[in-house]
Design an enzyme around this catalytic site. Structure first.
Site, PDB file in Angstrom:
ATOM      1  N   LEU A  61       1.210 -13.511   4.103  1.00 52.23           N
ATOM      2  CA  LEU A  61       2.553 -13.571   3.542  1.00 52.23           C
ATOM      3  C   LEU A  61       3.516 -13.229   4.666  1.00 52.23           C
ATOM      4  O   LEU A  61       3.210 -12.380   5.509  1.00 52.23           O
ATOM      5  CB  LEU A  61       2.731 -12.556   2.403  1.00 52.23           C
ATOM      6  CG  LEU A  61       1.959 -12.769   1.104  1.00 52.23           C
ATOM      7  CD1 LEU A  61       2.238 -11.614   0.145  1.00 52.23           C
ATOM      8  CD2 LEU A  61       2.319 -14.092   0.453  1.00 52.23           C
ATOM      9  N   ASP A  62       4.685 -13.866   4.683  1.00 50.19           N
ATOM     10  CA  ASP A  62       5.687 -13.517   5.674  1.00 50.19           C
ATOM     11  C   ASP A  62       6.028 -12.035   5.569  1.00 50.19           C
ATOM     12  O   ASP A  62       5.925 -11.430   4.496  1.00 50.19           O
ATOM     13  CB  ASP A  62       6.964 -14.337   5.473  1.00 50.19           C
ATOM     14  CG  ASP A  62       6.760 -15.814   5.787  1.00 50.19           C
ATOM     15  OD1 ASP A  62       5.763 -16.148   6.457  1.00 50.19           O
ATOM     16  OD2 ASP A  62       7.605 -16.624   5.363  1.00 50.19           O
ATOM     17  N   GLN A  63       6.461 -11.468   6.665  1.00 50.89           N
ATOM     18  CA  GLN A  63       6.727 -10.031   6.712  1.00 50.89           C
ATOM     19  C   GLN A  63       7.674  -9.578   5.592  1.00 50.89           C
ATOM     20  O   GLN A  63       7.457  -8.536   4.968  1.00 50.89           O
ATOM     21  CB  GLN A  63       7.317  -9.647   8.069  1.00 50.89           C
ATOM     22  CG  GLN A  63       7.622  -8.157   8.213  1.00 50.89           C
ATOM     23  CD  GLN A  63       7.986  -7.776   9.631  1.00 50.89           C
ATOM     24  OE1 GLN A  63       7.691  -8.501  10.581  1.00 50.89           O
ATOM     25  NE2 GLN A  63       8.612  -6.629   9.796  1.00 50.89           N
ATOM     26  N   THR A  65       8.324 -11.165   2.753  1.00 46.43           N
ATOM     27  CA  THR A  65       7.906 -11.609   1.422  1.00 46.43           C
ATOM     28  C   THR A  65       6.993 -10.549   0.833  1.00 46.43           C
ATOM     29  O   THR A  65       6.074 -10.066   1.491  1.00 46.43           O
ATOM     30  CB  THR A  65       7.153 -12.945   1.506  1.00 46.43           C
ATOM     31  OG1 THR A  65       8.006 -13.936   2.076  1.00 46.43           O
ATOM     32  CG2 THR A  65       6.708 -13.403   0.122  1.00 46.43           C
ATOM     33  N   ARG A 163      10.071 -21.280   1.831  1.00 44.19           N
ATOM     34  CA  ARG A 163      11.402 -21.062   2.412  1.00 44.19           C
ATOM     35  C   ARG A 163      11.994 -22.374   2.932  1.00 44.19           C
ATOM     36  O   ARG A 163      13.177 -22.673   2.713  1.00 44.19           O
ATOM     37  CB  ARG A 163      11.317 -20.028   3.526  1.00 44.19           C
ATOM     38  CG  ARG A 163      10.888 -18.647   3.042  1.00 44.19           C
ATOM     39  CD  ARG A 163      10.475 -17.741   4.187  1.00 44.19           C
ATOM     40  NE  ARG A 163      11.559 -17.569   5.148  1.00 44.19           N
ATOM     41  CZ  ARG A 163      11.415 -16.989   6.333  1.00 44.19           C
ATOM     42  NH1 ARG A 163      10.210 -16.543   6.710  1.00 44.19           N
ATOM     43  NH2 ARG A 163      12.448 -16.859   7.146  1.00 44.19           N
TER      44      ARG A 163
END
Length: 235
Positions: A61-63, A65, A163
């Site tokens: 997961l993105d930082q 998110t 995104r």
């Protein structure tokens, strides 16, 4: 400074002998950032819960998110779970808030994505016919004071997929996204936290019950004025 607070076993969305699902907080990177700082690795010893091996993340997961992140508790499980992701056998659902009203009620975004970089702005994902196929289903959940709450159902797992698809496919970036922003987004919007949360994950397994987990919607969504009913997605 970001403070690490590993969850207790009783706080986990899911745990069994081969899998753990944590509710990753926004701000915690899965991999160590190049500039340094906290990451999931700092938690792994605290997430053994009686096992000798360290658990390992199966996906990313993105930082910024938050939400459901699957970890395997042994190498064989890691291999099977990774193949399930590769074969698109994992159900994932996210919620996000967009800065604008989305007129349609649901749809499927099919836009191939490729990485684009410049020395001035760094890299990001852009629509690229030569890129990798990417599919994201979506449905509108609610509107509130010019904002739209969307549930995203990605069928592929490209970097920054939701995104990028929010901006390129729906015409509006997610609130708090400093990279994928529409040209008319307020300048102070990027100072807000990223409004993207992985609230559900499911993986079917042979001869075992599925791994199924929900991560409670964070307070930052309630703070934008959406009701408890709006945010009771999938519960």
């Amino acid at each position: 400074m970001f403070v690490l607070t590993p969850p207790k076993e009783s706080e986990l969305p899911y745990i069994d002998g081969e899998a753990i699902v944590i509710d990753k907080p926004a701000g915690l990177a899965v991999d160590r950032p190049k500039r340094g700082g906290p990451c999931l690795e700092d938690w792994l010893n605290e997430l053994k819960f009686g096992f000798k091996r360290l658990p390992r993340p199966v996906h990313r997961l993105d930082q910024d998110t938050s939400g459901c992140l699957l970890l395997s508790r042994n190498p064989k499980a890691l291999k099977r779970f990774a193949k399930a992701f590769q074969d698109r056998l994992v159900t994932k659902r996210y919620i996000g808030v967009m800065a604008g009203i989305i007129e349609d009620s649901e749809g499927m975004i099919e836009l191939p994505l490729g990485k684009y970089s410049t020395a001035e702005t760094g890299w990001k994902m852009v629509v690229d016919e030569a890129g990798k196929p990417a599919r994201t289903g979506w449905r509108k959940v609610a509107e509130h004071e010019g904002l739209t709450l969307i549930e995203f159902m990605p069928e592929t797992g490209r970097t920054h997929q939701i995104r990028a698809h929010a901006l390129y496919g729906l015409g509006q970036g997610l609130i708090g996204d400093p990279v994928y922003r529409s040209e008319d987004a307020p300048q102070d919007e990027e100072l807000q936290p990223l409004m993207l949360h992985s609230h559900y994950i499911r993986i079917d397994r042979e001869n075992k019950p599925p791994i199924e987990a929900h991560a409670a919607v964070p307070a930052r969504f309630r703070n934008l004025g959406f009701s408890a009913d709006d945010l009771a997605i999938g519960q």
